[in-house]
Scaffold this motif. Structure first.
Motif, PDB file in Angstrom:
ATOM      1  N   THR A  49       0.851  -1.184   0.000  1.00  0.00           N
ATOM      2  CA  THR A  49       0.000   0.000   0.000  1.00  0.00           C
ATOM      3  C   THR A  49       0.888   1.236   0.000  1.00  0.00           C
ATOM      4  O   THR A  49       1.692   1.439   0.912  1.00  0.00           O
ATOM      5  CB  THR A  49      -0.916   0.018   1.236  1.00  0.00           C
ATOM      6  OG1 THR A  49      -1.743  -1.147   1.224  1.00  0.00           O
ATOM      7  CG2 THR A  49      -1.798   1.258   1.237  1.00  0.00           C
ATOM      8  N   LEU A  50       0.768   2.035  -1.043  1.00  0.00           N
ATOM      9  CA  LEU A  50       1.601   3.223  -1.147  1.00  0.00           C
ATOM     10  C   LEU A  50       1.110   4.288  -0.161  1.00  0.00           C
ATOM     11  O   LEU A  50      -0.096   4.386   0.097  1.00  0.00           O
ATOM     12  CB  LEU A  50       1.559   3.773  -2.571  1.00  0.00           C
ATOM     13  CG  LEU A  50       2.077   2.814  -3.649  1.00  0.00           C
ATOM     14  CD1 LEU A  50       1.827   3.400  -5.037  1.00  0.00           C
ATOM     15  CD2 LEU A  50       3.553   2.537  -3.463  1.00  0.00           C
ATOM     16  N   PRO A  51       2.028   5.092   0.379  1.00  0.00           N
ATOM     17  CA  PRO A  51       1.628   6.094   1.369  1.00  0.00           C
ATOM     18  C   PRO A  51       0.740   7.193   0.788  1.00  0.00           C
ATOM     19  O   PRO A  51      -0.053   7.789   1.508  1.00  0.00           O
ATOM     20  CB  PRO A  51       2.966   6.668   1.862  1.00  0.00           C
ATOM     21  CG  PRO A  51       3.934   6.378   0.759  1.00  0.00           C
ATOM     22  CD  PRO A  51       3.480   5.078   0.173  1.00  0.00           C
ATOM     23  N   HIS A  52       0.886   7.468  -0.493  1.00  0.00           N
ATOM     24  CA  HIS A  52       0.049   8.463  -1.154  1.00  0.00           C
ATOM     25  C   HIS A  52       0.090   8.216  -2.651  1.00  0.00           C
ATOM     26  O   HIS A  52       0.881   7.399  -3.146  1.00  0.00           O
ATOM     27  CB  HIS A  52       0.518   9.891  -0.836  1.00  0.00           C
ATOM     28  CG  HIS A  52       1.977  10.119  -1.077  1.00  0.00           C
ATOM     29  ND1 HIS A  52       2.509  10.303  -2.340  1.00  0.00           N
ATOM     30  CD2 HIS A  52       3.020  10.190  -0.215  1.00  0.00           C
ATOM     31  CE1 HIS A  52       3.809  10.471  -2.243  1.00  0.00           C
ATOM     32  NE2 HIS A  52       4.150  10.411  -0.968  1.00  0.00           N
ATOM     33  N   LEU A  53      -0.772   8.887  -3.379  1.00  0.00           N
ATOM     34  CA  LEU A  53      -0.851   8.696  -4.823  1.00  0.00           C
ATOM     35  C   LEU A  53       0.448   9.160  -5.473  1.00  0.00           C
ATOM     36  O   LEU A  53       0.866  10.305  -5.281  1.00  0.00           O
ATOM     37  CB  LEU A  53      -2.037   9.492  -5.388  1.00  0.00           C
ATOM     38  CG  LEU A  53      -2.419   9.237  -6.852  1.00  0.00           C
ATOM     39  CD1 LEU A  53      -2.885   7.799  -7.028  1.00  0.00           C
ATOM     40  CD2 LEU A  53      -3.512  10.200  -7.284  1.00  0.00           C
ATOM     41  N   ASP A 250      -3.740   4.054  -6.374  1.00  0.00           N
ATOM     42  CA  ASP A 250      -4.306   4.959  -5.378  1.00  0.00           C
ATOM     43  C   ASP A 250      -4.520   4.221  -4.055  1.00  0.00           C
ATOM     44  O   ASP A 250      -5.269   3.248  -4.009  1.00  0.00           O
ATOM     45  CB  ASP A 250      -5.646   5.513  -5.890  1.00  0.00           C
ATOM     46  CG  ASP A 250      -6.193   6.640  -5.026  1.00  0.00           C
ATOM     47  OD1 ASP A 250      -5.730   6.789  -3.874  1.00  0.00           O
ATOM     48  OD2 ASP A 250      -7.097   7.349  -5.490  1.00  0.00           O
ATOM     49  N   PRO A 251      -3.863   4.654  -2.983  1.00  0.00           N
ATOM     50  CA  PRO A 251      -4.035   3.964  -1.686  1.00  0.00           C
ATOM     51  C   PRO A 251      -5.457   4.032  -1.160  1.00  0.00           C
ATOM     52  O   PRO A 251      -5.834   3.239  -0.293  1.00  0.00           O
ATOM     53  CB  PRO A 251      -3.072   4.724  -0.764  1.00  0.00           C
ATOM     54  CG  PRO A 251      -2.866   6.052  -1.414  1.00  0.00           C
ATOM     55  CD  PRO A 251      -2.953   5.794  -2.891  1.00  0.00           C
ATOM     56  N   ALA A 252      -6.269   4.938  -1.697  1.00  0.00           N
ATOM     57  CA  ALA A 252      -7.656   5.055  -1.241  1.00  0.00           C
ATOM     58  C   ALA A 252      -8.566   4.023  -1.886  1.00  0.00           C
ATOM     59  O   ALA A 252      -9.707   3.830  -1.467  1.00  0.00           O
ATOM     60  CB  ALA A 252      -8.195   6.462  -1.535  1.00  0.00           C
ATOM     61  N   GLN A 253      -8.066   3.354  -2.934  1.00  0.00           N
ATOM     62  CA  GLN A 253      -8.889   2.389  -3.645  1.00  0.00           C
ATOM     63  C   GLN A 253      -9.051   1.096  -2.839  1.00  0.00           C
ATOM     64  O   GLN A 253      -8.138   0.657  -2.171  1.00  0.00           O
ATOM     65  CB  GLN A 253      -8.277   2.075  -5.024  1.00  0.00           C
ATOM     66  CG  GLN A 253      -8.267   3.270  -5.961  1.00  0.00           C
ATOM     67  CD  GLN A 253      -9.670   3.709  -6.354  1.00  0.00           C
ATOM     68  OE1 GLN A 253     -10.510   2.880  -6.731  1.00  0.00           O
ATOM     69  NE2 GLN A 253      -9.939   4.996  -6.279  1.00  0.00           N
TER      70      GLN A 253
END
Length: 253
Positions: A49-53, A250-253
């Motif tokens: 999981t990436l910290p941000h886009l 996108d980590p929000a996905q």
């Protein structure tokens, strides 16, 4: 071997490649993309999981030396995907903020001065000259200026991205020593986007690299190609196709 054709009646990119009949300017088509999609690399580990886009710079059509290259396999989408992959790699390898931005800027323009979709020797030098004159337009998309020494490192990375390590001259090796992190990572990102090419033997080969990309990034790179190229074939603009593809990071996905 019979060439594959698509609805227009023209031979597919894959069919032309199999028959050694590739044209100077090469554009993705549905049969070729269907084959690419079926050949997704298997990876053992899921992406972290990436910290941000991650940052992705989408080059303007006006940056390209040849209008026919804008929508080709070395055009806007390729340069933007390499920019995105560079951003991911920069985070993975712990580059600071300025060098992450410089790497993404270099990636966004590395092929913009190509004359064709073949080997086109010297296109790295031409892109470097363009970047040196127009770096403000590129960094303006990032939203801030970069130090001159960092811009110089980005220019060096562009100039050497198309030169195999074993062919470096003495002078090129000296320049490499001044920006090894940017050069190595740009070569890795550019290599990972080879999943867009119509023959599997042209796909990423880490033996040509000095840094080995993480295993999980192969599947990510493949998925970016398939999602962005399919969206473009479905009628999306280059920008919208790329934004659609970037959603997988996108980590929000």
């Amino acid at each position: 071997m019979t060439q594959q054709t698509h609805r227009s009646g023209a031979a597919s990119l894959r069919g032309l490649a199999e028959n050694r009949m590739l044209l100077d300017h090469q554009v993705m088509d549905q049969p070729t993309l269907d084959w690419i999609a079926e050949m997704r690399p298997e990876v053992a580990a899921a992406p972290p999981t990436l910290p941000h886009l991650p940052l992705m710079l989408v080059p303007e059509a006006t940056w390209f030396a040849q209008p026919r290259c804008v929508d080709s396999i070395h055009g806007v989408r390729h340069n933007a995907r390499v920019s995105l992959l560079s951003s991911i790699l920069a985070l993975e390898y712990g580059l600071d903020r300025d060098h992450r931005a410089a790497l993404c800027a270099a990636a966004a323009v590395h092929d913009c001065q190509r004359h064709n979709d073949r080997d086109d020797p010297g296109h790295g030098r031409r892109a470097t000259a363009w970047f040196t004159r127009n770096h403000a337009a590129v960094t303006g998309m990032i939203g801030r200026e970069l130090p001159q020494d960092v811009l110089a490192q980005a220019a060096t990375a562009i100039s050497l991205h198309d030169v195999p390590y074993e062919r470096f001259t003495v002078q090129q090796n000296q320049r490499y020593q001044r920006a090894p992190h940017l050069i190595d990572l740009l070569k890795v990102a550019d290599c990972l986007d080879r999943y867009r090419l119509p023959l599997a033997r042209w796909w990423p080969d880490p033996s040509h690299l000095r840094l080995v990309p993480p295993d999980w990034l192969h599947a990510t790179a493949h998925d970016l190609v398939v999602r962005s190229e399919q969206a473009r074939l479905d009628g999306a603009s280059n920008h919208r196709a790329l934004i659609h593809a970037r959603q997988i990071t996108d980590p929000a996905q």
